[in-house]
Write a protein that holds these residues in place. Sequence first.
Motif, PDB file in Angstrom:
ATOM      1  N   VAL A  16     -70.323  41.932   0.381  1.00  0.00           N
ATOM      2  CA  VAL A  16     -71.487  41.246  -0.175  1.00  0.00           C
ATOM      3  C   VAL A  16     -70.964  40.236  -1.194  1.00  0.00           C
ATOM      4  O   VAL A  16     -70.249  40.614  -2.123  1.00  0.00           O
ATOM      5  CB  VAL A  16     -72.469  42.228  -0.841  1.00  0.00           C
ATOM      6  N   SER A  17     -71.289  38.960  -1.021  1.00  0.00           N
ATOM      7  CA  SER A  17     -70.696  37.894  -1.832  1.00  0.00           C
ATOM      8  C   SER A  17     -71.776  37.044  -2.482  1.00  0.00           C
ATOM      9  O   SER A  17     -72.863  36.847  -1.933  1.00  0.00           O
ATOM     10  CB  SER A  17     -69.795  36.981  -0.979  1.00  0.00           C
ATOM     11  N   TYR A  18     -71.432  36.562  -3.689  1.00  0.00           N
ATOM     12  CA  TYR A  18     -72.212  35.515  -4.337  1.00  0.00           C
ATOM     13  C   TYR A  18     -71.622  34.162  -3.930  1.00  0.00           C
ATOM     14  O   TYR A  18     -70.400  33.978  -3.990  1.00  0.00           O
ATOM     15  CB  TYR A  18     -72.156  35.636  -5.859  1.00  0.00           C
ATOM     16  N   PHE A  19     -72.480  33.228  -3.531  1.00  0.00           N
ATOM     17  CA  PHE A  19     -72.051  31.885  -3.168  1.00  0.00           C
ATOM     18  C   PHE A  19     -72.744  30.866  -4.064  1.00  0.00           C
ATOM     19  O   PHE A  19     -73.878  31.101  -4.514  1.00  0.00           O
ATOM     20  CB  PHE A  19     -72.391  31.570  -1.702  1.00  0.00           C
ATOM     21  N   TYR A  20     -72.067  29.753  -4.307  1.00  0.00           N
ATOM     22  CA  TYR A  20     -72.674  28.631  -5.021  1.00  0.00           C
ATOM     23  C   TYR A  20     -72.859  27.474  -4.046  1.00  0.00           C
ATOM     24  O   TYR A  20     -71.894  26.993  -3.458  1.00  0.00           O
ATOM     25  CB  TYR A  20     -71.804  28.188  -6.197  1.00  0.00           C
ATOM     26  N   ASP A  21     -74.115  27.068  -3.855  1.00  0.00           N
ATOM     27  CA  ASP A  21     -74.454  25.943  -2.973  1.00  0.00           C
ATOM     28  C   ASP A  21     -74.508  24.677  -3.818  1.00  0.00           C
ATOM     29  O   ASP A  21     -75.461  24.447  -4.566  1.00  0.00           O
ATOM     30  CB  ASP A  21     -75.813  26.206  -2.306  1.00  0.00           C
ATOM     31  N   SER A  22     -73.464  23.855  -3.720  1.00  0.00           N
ATOM     32  CA  SER A  22     -73.357  22.686  -4.592  1.00  0.00           C
ATOM     33  C   SER A  22     -74.329  21.578  -4.220  1.00  0.00           C
ATOM     34  O   SER A  22     -74.677  20.758  -5.069  1.00  0.00           O
ATOM     35  CB  SER A  22     -71.921  22.150  -4.552  1.00  0.00           C
ATOM     36  N   THR A  23     -74.788  21.548  -2.962  1.00  0.00           N
ATOM     37  CA  THR A  23     -75.710  20.473  -2.581  1.00  0.00           C
ATOM     38  C   THR A  23     -77.113  20.717  -3.127  1.00  0.00           C
ATOM     39  O   THR A  23     -77.784  19.785  -3.560  1.00  0.00           O
ATOM     40  CB  THR A  23     -75.774  20.358  -1.049  1.00  0.00           C
ATOM     41  N   ARG A  24     -77.553  21.958  -3.114  1.00  0.00           N
ATOM     42  CA  ARG A  24     -78.871  22.302  -3.643  1.00  0.00           C
ATOM     43  C   ARG A  24     -78.813  22.854  -5.066  1.00  0.00           C
ATOM     44  O   ARG A  24     -79.860  23.122  -5.670  1.00  0.00           O
ATOM     45  CB  ARG A  24     -79.565  23.327  -2.733  1.00  0.00           C
ATOM     46  N   ASN A  25     -77.585  23.055  -5.573  1.00  0.00           N
ATOM     47  CA  ASN A  25     -77.400  23.535  -6.941  1.00  0.00           C
ATOM     48  C   ASN A  25     -78.091  24.892  -7.133  1.00  0.00           C
ATOM     49  O   ASN A  25     -78.830  25.111  -8.084  1.00  0.00           O
ATOM     50  CB  ASN A  25     -77.942  22.502  -7.940  1.00  0.00           C
ATOM     51  N   VAL A  26     -77.849  25.821  -6.182  1.00  0.00           N
ATOM     52  CA  VAL A  26     -78.441  27.154  -6.251  1.00  0.00           C
ATOM     53  C   VAL A  26     -77.355  28.203  -5.972  1.00  0.00           C
ATOM     54  O   VAL A  26     -76.279  27.892  -5.455  1.00  0.00           O
ATOM     55  CB  VAL A  26     -79.589  27.319  -5.230  1.00  0.00           C
ATOM     56  N   TYR A  27     -77.656  29.440  -6.323  1.00  0.00           N
ATOM     57  CA  TYR A  27     -76.772  30.575  -6.089  1.00  0.00           C
ATOM     58  C   TYR A  27     -77.401  31.470  -5.026  1.00  0.00           C
ATOM     59  O   TYR A  27     -78.608  31.706  -5.036  1.00  0.00           O
ATOM     60  CB  TYR A  27     -76.548  31.370  -7.383  1.00  0.00           C
TER      61      TYR A  27
END
Length: 362
Positions: A38-49
């Motif tokens: 289970v991983s946390y990701f950072y979406d840089s295009t939408r600036n969300v986690y």
Amino acid sequence: LVIHLHMQPIYSTRAHVFQIDPNTKKNWLPTSKHAVTVSYFYDSTRNVYRIISLDGTKAIINSTISPNMTFTKTSQKFGQWADSRANTVYGLGFSTEHHLAKFAEKFAEYKEAARLAKEKSQEKMEMATSPSQESPGGELSSPLTPVTPPMENINGTDDICDTTPNSDTRPEPSQNALAFAHSPVMTKHWEAELEALKGNNAKLTAALLESTANVKQWKQQLAAYQEEAERLHKRVTELECQSNQTPAIKSQKTELNQTIEELENMLRDKEEEMEKFKEELENMNDLMEQKDTLTQKLEETELRSRVLEEQLAGAEQRLEENQEEQENFRKSLRTLLELLDGKIFELTELRDTLARLIEEAS
């Protein structure tokens, strides 16, 4: 689910994944046969986690962290959170308390980061739509600047991954977890998120109107710049056609060429900003769809609440009627007991009288 290049994993651990039963809203259904990553990701295009978990090629968790979410520890090794967008409740069973505590700590950290990123995005959107956004040099500042999160190892930091990934020991959800998922907290959560979306919708609508006005103004400026560039090109051509070019004319030509280059650069900048505004408009449409979905869910929840209230009122009325019947039955029993006591007393006196008569006769 495709993990794009702009989505950066910033923390990983292993756990057993559960989802609440959509039919009963009481029981937990396991979505993985064993512990998965289970991983946390950072979406840089939408600036969300995001929280993402894959079981092979199947995405069993794809949850976007919002400021309204709450991760709750329901036992020593089990935690859960509600995702209103996915209309479900996720549960994670960890092998140790340390892994649960670390995951909860990261959840709070990235939830706060999501809140700050949201506030910053709203501030920049307001700045982008205000008339005073133009910089002293005449160029417009970009309305969106992605926030880069603190990077960690792709496999997490200390003790992130479980040392027994294939262990068959699966922590079961506690009864408190089931009660929590079935409580009215879900309704309150949806109402709070709906109110937040309504506020954001009002701000985004105002920003959309201002952005539309700014786009029209920029189109007019672009047309004016294009006309000016064409005029300058014609002027340069006329100057080149003159046979006797003086140093002053050459200097003027150089200045005109520089002006043309500057205008062309400004045109490119305006076109880039227009593309960014188009992306923002698409994001606004997504938010409107999410708001409509939440509104529908809230209406359904209110309808179920009214039905439950009617059922509760009927049950209370039946209970009162049963209590009255029991009270009347107890009164009838007391009356019957009093009658029996009287009859028994009369029979006793009759027996004594007969006994005396028998003695006297003998």
